[in-house]
Scaffold this active site. Structure first.
Site, mmCIF file in Angstrom:
data_model
loop_
_atom_site.group_PDB
_atom_site.id
_atom_site.type_symbol
_atom_site.label_atom_id
_atom_site.label_comp_id
_atom_site.label_asym_id
_atom_site.label_seq_id
_atom_site.Cartn_x
_atom_site.Cartn_y
_atom_site.Cartn_z
ATOM 1 N N LYS A 196 0.826 -1.218 0.000
ATOM 2 C CA LYS A 196 0.000 0.000 0.000
ATOM 3 C C LYS A 196 0.854 1.260 0.000
ATOM 4 O O LYS A 196 0.644 2.169 -0.800
ATOM 5 C CB LYS A 196 -0.910 0.021 1.255
ATOM 6 C CG LYS A 196 -1.967 -1.043 1.270
ATOM 7 C CD LYS A 196 -2.882 -0.897 2.471
ATOM 8 C CE LYS A 196 -2.155 -1.033 3.787
ATOM 9 N NZ LYS A 196 -1.533 -2.354 3.991
ATOM 10 N N THR A 197 1.799 1.298 0.922
ATOM 11 C CA THR A 197 2.623 2.495 1.009
ATOM 12 C C THR A 197 3.456 2.653 -0.261
ATOM 13 O O THR A 197 3.639 3.763 -0.768
ATOM 14 C CB THR A 197 3.531 2.422 2.252
ATOM 15 O OG1 THR A 197 2.688 2.205 3.393
ATOM 16 C CG2 THR A 197 4.323 3.688 2.445
ATOM 17 N N ASP B 46 -2.240 7.665 3.687
ATOM 18 C CA ASP B 46 -1.833 6.311 4.076
ATOM 19 C C ASP B 46 -2.500 5.975 5.417
ATOM 20 O O ASP B 46 -2.900 6.875 6.156
ATOM 21 C CB ASP B 46 -0.298 6.254 4.216
ATOM 22 C CG ASP B 46 0.240 4.818 4.106
ATOM 23 O OD1 ASP B 46 -0.568 3.878 3.967
ATOM 24 O OD2 ASP B 46 1.475 4.648 4.164
ATOM 25 N N GLU B 47 -2.619 4.692 5.740
ATOM 26 C CA GLU B 47 -3.194 4.243 7.016
ATOM 27 C C GLU B 47 -4.576 4.871 7.246
ATOM 28 O O GLU B 47 -4.889 5.350 8.335
ATOM 29 C CB GLU B 47 -2.267 4.607 8.189
ATOM 30 C CG GLU B 47 -0.824 4.150 8.027
ATOM 31 C CD GLU B 47 -0.599 2.687 8.382
ATOM 32 O OE1 GLU B 47 -1.569 2.011 8.773
ATOM 33 O OE2 GLU B 47 0.551 2.225 8.236
ATOM 34 N N ARG C 168 4.724 -7.316 10.886
ATOM 35 C CA ARG C 168 5.935 -6.496 10.733
ATOM 36 C C ARG C 168 7.119 -7.346 10.290
ATOM 37 O O ARG C 168 8.109 -6.842 9.784
ATOM 38 C CB ARG C 168 6.329 -5.802 12.063
ATOM 39 C CG ARG C 168 5.376 -4.787 12.642
ATOM 40 C CD ARG C 168 4.879 -3.803 11.656
ATOM 41 N NE ARG C 168 3.615 -4.222 11.071
ATOM 42 C CZ ARG C 168 3.163 -3.790 9.915
ATOM 43 N NH1 ARG C 168 3.841 -2.941 9.181
ATOM 44 N NH2 ARG C 168 2.006 -4.215 9.444
ATOM 45 N N GLN D 291 -6.014 -3.518 10.412
ATOM 46 C CA GLN D 291 -4.939 -2.859 11.159
ATOM 47 C C GLN D 291 -5.435 -1.594 11.849
ATOM 48 O O GLN D 291 -4.635 -0.702 12.175
ATOM 49 C CB GLN D 291 -3.779 -2.505 10.234
ATOM 50 C CG GLN D 291 -3.076 -3.728 9.681
ATOM 51 C CD GLN D 291 -1.818 -3.340 8.917
ATOM 52 O OE1 GLN D 291 -0.839 -2.881 9.486
ATOM 53 N NE2 GLN D 291 -1.847 -3.505 7.608
HETATM 54 P P1 ATP Z 1 1.519 -2.100 5.938
HETATM 55 O O1 ATP Z 1 0.117 -2.591 5.905
HETATM 56 O O2 ATP Z 1 2.329 -2.807 6.972
HETATM 57 O O3 ATP Z 1 1.604 -0.618 5.992
HETATM 58 P P2 ATP Z 1 1.980 -1.943 3.108
HETATM 59 O O4 ATP Z 1 0.788 -2.548 2.488
HETATM 60 O O5 ATP Z 1 2.056 -0.477 3.136
HETATM 61 O O6 ATP Z 1 2.198 -2.573 4.547
HETATM 62 P P3 ATP Z 1 4.584 -1.803 1.895
HETATM 63 O O7 ATP Z 1 5.329 -1.389 3.105
HETATM 64 O O8 ATP Z 1 4.293 -0.806 0.859
HETATM 65 O O9 ATP Z 1 3.243 -2.539 2.346
HETATM 66 O O10 ATP Z 1 5.304 -3.039 1.200
HETATM 67 C C1 ATP Z 1 5.760 -4.160 1.941
HETATM 68 C C2 ATP Z 1 7.060 -4.671 1.359
HETATM 69 O O11 ATP Z 1 6.799 -5.315 0.117
HETATM 70 C C3 ATP Z 1 8.039 -3.584 1.074
HETATM 71 O O12 ATP Z 1 9.336 -4.048 1.383
HETATM 72 C C4 ATP Z 1 7.874 -3.334 -0.422
HETATM 73 O O13 ATP Z 1 9.017 -2.788 -0.977
HETATM 74 C C5 ATP Z 1 7.595 -4.728 -0.930
HETATM 75 N N1 ATP Z 1 6.809 -4.760 -2.176
HETATM 76 C C6 ATP Z 1 5.598 -4.210 -2.385
HETATM 77 N N2 ATP Z 1 5.152 -4.452 -3.634
HETATM 78 C C7 ATP Z 1 6.125 -5.179 -4.255
HETATM 79 C C8 ATP Z 1 6.281 -5.752 -5.573
HETATM 80 N N3 ATP Z 1 5.344 -5.617 -6.504
HETATM 81 N N4 ATP Z 1 7.401 -6.442 -5.809
HETATM 82 C C9 ATP Z 1 8.347 -6.590 -4.870
HETATM 83 N N5 ATP Z 1 8.271 -6.092 -3.625
HETATM 84 C C10 ATP Z 1 7.180 -5.386 -3.304
HETATM 85 MG MG MG Z 2 2.139 0.867 4.767
#
Ligand code: ATP
Ligand code: MG
Length: 762
Positions: free
Chosen positions: A33-34, A217-218, A628, A248
């Site tokens: 997401k981020t 975000d969030e 995490r 979350q």
């Molecule tokens: P959270 O819910 O904990 O905030 P999130 O959904 O925001 O998590 P991110 O932090 O954006 O998730 O991504 C999680 C990890 O996965 C990061 O290390 C990111 O770089 C990696 N990632 C995300 N998308 C891809 C992709 N398409 N290919 C490879 N790695 C990815």
């Molecule tokens: Mg995130």
């Protein structure tokens, strides 16, 4: 130009490249997401759909905002300074600093953190002669903050009974006091911004037409006021890109409303809903644990995460005999991880409550392992730092009564309670600040108060041409703080912290681009050059204008002190283990994670049983904690724990029973505790041989460390009678022993104070 879209999966790609409309990205932890949000900003700019100044991005912590800006700079050859990226509070502060006059605030308004707010409220209750048993300060703070978070002023609060009527009355008095003193609390930052923009049409339209893209975000943790704030800033034409995960949502206790997601979908996004279910962060076993756990919650929008990463290692579970031993085990385990090549910063230790960090910190400190605590007692919350800040606040805004009271007699300068009462009476009578009331006091009290005022004025005069860090240097010296702590037994640490404040100021000046010769505030012409424009009679500072245009370095630094969490445990740049509460870990990821204190009453927290939906929120919190971890996850619990001065005998957390057995590996503790045998037997089949953690050697080293006692020794206690020492932990004055007193049961006694005698058996 690099290809921003190369490493996205099809759903992520669809999200990043959506047309300029509002959209909701509903997705599980670690699904990117981020990353999607950040990439979208870069993509919008790279394809010329919007200029950097047209971006407003809201994240949840200052740390997250910094990371986002850093990632953007890596993706685009642009200066991210023109974009507004920050937290709700930080962005509100920025707006209010620019438009302080329209917002009805003094230019040098200051921010109360939660602790300052509570003491301001206590002061108010005292002045208004209110029975604080009936109306405790904490309750009033809660009342005020939740009203503000719903966008309600005192007169809007529904006073359906006497109690609420009184609370609303006190709320009104509190707001008056804040206004008089030129201070705003956290909730006020948002509410003031919201009111400012609702009332002021030209200003509102300026920002609405500017921020074409608002990204959040969030989103699951926004409260009602934040939701309204976003709506107002985005305006009818702005595109709001919201990403969130209902699983979350962990801030209900602060008014977060997960219902905002559904409301948003209806009001804004009209079908632009994208789900991401591929997890890129964690290995399979970790993800299985998270999925199985969260499936126990009933209120969910429903989604499941999957990964291609393979099962990876099982989730390790460790049972400790005490909190001290848990900490020792973590340290040994972490040491071997580092020996195998892990960076310390890849290792996070998470806990449910801040109070748990003390034992961990102590153990890390003793072992000489660099660590950093996030979200604990922050640097800017330490007493000596608050004192120094109070002097600076008074120089910036003498009407801040909280700051005045904090340091008027610190270090002591003979200003007693009597004199202060007199002063407070005068201030009340004339409706002015304490500082302004000083000339009304005569006699000896008047003289000492007068010299305090002279001290502040003197420091202000002396430092007005100085760069911020030198200003801070003068203040910690001239105020007498350094001299005071030099005479104190444990003052050395505090002096060191005060010196850190000088470094913090200098770092701040460099980071925020206040040149050393930046004038306190720019004059009208300089302001115009820096991008201040006047539109329809409203002064509008262009958002690309640098911070020095709208704030003096001192004001900016004081805001920073209230808004930022400083962390000074490890040197900046030093590789350090990361300690934080689960709440502060939101959005972050680490290769290796320890989740500690998995005990009933602690996690899930005992308060959760009292509230509707409390347990489900705790479970979401556990879900956040588990997700995490990228490669290795440890869960630990302890049979006894010293918390808030009491020893607690704990049952392991129910969350451990909600994890899938196939993904777990129970580590056998090598310290044997025969008296707790039954608890463990149910997992006997799942037990593996413990890896070489070195626990055994620790256990041995814990024995006898100068305590003068040994395991197996027979003792007699005045109250409990005869017993046998079964285990000793800690050393020297911190040694504690588990003693089996037979029928009187097992007791944990502090060996330095317990009245024990040695029994010599034949
Ligand atoms: P959270 O819910 O904990 O905030 P999130 O959904 O925001 O998590 P991110 O932090 O954006 O998730 O991504 C999680 C990890 O996965 C990061 O290390 C990111 O770089 C990696 N990632 C995300 N998308 C891809 C992709 N398409 N290919 C490879 N790695 C990815
Ligand atoms: Mg995130």
């Amino acid at each position: 130009m690099q290809n921003l879209l190369a490493n996205l999966n099809p759903e992520q790609l669809a999200a990043v490249t959506l047309p300029a409309q509002s959209a909701l990205i509903l997705a599980g932890a670690g699904s990117g997401k981020t990353r999607v949000l950040t990439t979208r900003i870069a993509w919008l700019i790279q394809t010329g759909q919007v200029s950097p100044a047209g971006i407003l991005a809201v994240t949840f912590t200052n740390k997250a905002a910094k990371e986002m800006a850093a990632r953007l700079s890596a993706m685009l050859p642009i200066n991210t300074g023109g974009m507004w990226i920050g937290t709700f509070h930080g962005l509100s502060n920025r707006l209010l600093r620019t438009h302080w006059r329209d917002a009805g605030l003094p230019q040098t308004f200051q921010i109360l953190d939660s602790q300052d707010q509570l003491s301001a409220i206590k002061r108010l209750l005292k002045a208004a002669n209110v029975d604080d048993e009936k109306y405790p300060a904490r309750n009033l703070a809660y009342f005020i903050n939740s009203a503000k978070e719903q966008g309600l002023r005192a007169q809007d609060v529904e006073a359906f009974d006497d109690y609420n009527r009184k609370m609303a009355e006190l709320y009104a008095l509190y707001d008056e006091q804040c206004q008089r003193e030129g201070v705003v609390d956290f909730a006020e930052l948002l509410l003031r911004t919201y009111e400012l923009l609702s009332r002021n049409q030209p200003l509102r339209e300026h920002y609405q037409s500017r921020f074409r893209h608002v990204l959040v975000d969030e989103f699951q943790d926004t409260n009602d006021l934040q939701y309204k704030w976003l709506k107002l800033l985005a305006g009818p034409r702005g595109a709001v890109f919201a990403v969130g995960d209902d699983d979350q949502s962990i801030y209900a206790f602060r008014g977060a409303n997960v219902g905002n997601m559904a409301a948003f979908e209806q009001e804004f996004c009209k079908g632009n809903l994208i789900k991401l279910e591929h997890n890129y962060r964690s290995h399979g076993h970790i993800l299985d644990a998270a999925n199985t756990l969260i499936a126990h919650n009933s209120k969910r929008l429903g989604k499941n995460l999957h990964t291609d990463a393979g099962h990876g290692e099982p989730v390790r579970i460790y049972e400790a005999s005490s909190d001290l031993q848990e900490a020792q085990w973590i340290i040994e385990e972490a040491k071997s991880l580092v020996a195998e090549g892990a960076a310390r910063s890849d290792i996070a230790i998470l806990y449910r409550s801040n109070a748990q960090s003390r034992v961990l910190e102590h153990a890390l400190f003793s072992a000489g392992i660099p660590y950093r605590v996030y979200g604990g007692l922050r640097f800017f919350e330490r007493a000596e730092i608050k004192h120094a800040i109070a002097y600076l606040q008074l120089m910036d805004n003498p009407h801040n009564d909280s700051a005045f009271l904090r340091v008027v007699n610190f270090p002591t300068r003979g200003i007693g309670a009597r004199s202060l009462e007199q002063l407070q009476d005068a201030a009340r009578q004339y409706g002015i600040s304490l500082y302004a009331a000083v000339p009304y006091i005569t006699g000896k009290a008047g003289t000492s108060l007068g010299s305090f005022v002279k001290l502040i004025e003197g420091m202000r005069f002396e430092t007005q041409q100085l760069p911020l860090q030198e200003m801070v240097e003068v203040v910690i010296d001239k105020s007498g703080l350094i001299a005071h702590y030099r005479n104190e037994k444990e003052g050395a640490d505090r002096i060191e912290n005060l010196e850190q404040l000088v470094s913090a100021a200098s770092l701040f000046v460099n980071e925020e681009g206040f040149g050393n010769d930046a004038p306190a505030l720019l004059g009208p012409r300089a302001r115009a050059q820096a991008g201040v424009v006047i539109a329809e009679g409203v002064e509008i500072v262009d958002a690309d204008a640098p911070l020095p245009t709208v704030m003096s370095p001192l004001s900016a630094f004081l805001s920073h002190a209230s808004l930022e969490s400083g962390d000074n445990q490890a040197e900046a740049g030093e590789d350090a283990m990361q300690l934080m509460t689960v709440h502060s870990a939101k959005g972050l990821e680490f290769s290796m994670v320890f989740i500690t204190g998995l005990e009933e009453g602690l996690f899930p927290h005992e308060n959760s049983a009292k509230e509707d939906g409390g347990l489900e929120e705790e479970r979401r919190l556990m879900y956040v904690a588990i997700t995490r971890a990228m490669r290795r996850l440890y869960l630990s619990f302890s049979q006894t724990r010293m918390l808030h001065g009491q020893t607690r005998y704990n049952m392991k957390s129910r969350f451990l029973d909600e994890l899938p057995e196939h993904a777990l590996k129970w580590l056998a503790p090598k310290v044997q505790h025969h008296w707790f045998g039954n608890q463990r037997s149910q997992h006997a089949s799942a037990w593996d041989d413990a890896p070489e953690t070195g626990v055994n050697t620790i256990a041995q080293s814990l024995v006898n460390k100068g305590s003068g006692w040994r395991i197996g020794e027979n003792v007699s206690h005045a109250k409990f009678g005869e017993g046998v020492i079964v285990n000793i932990e800690g050393s020297g004055n911190n040694a504690r022993a588990h003693i089996n007193f037979g029928r009187q049961g097992m007791k944990l006694l502090d060996l330095s104070v317990a009245k024990l005698e040695k029994l010599h058996t034949a």
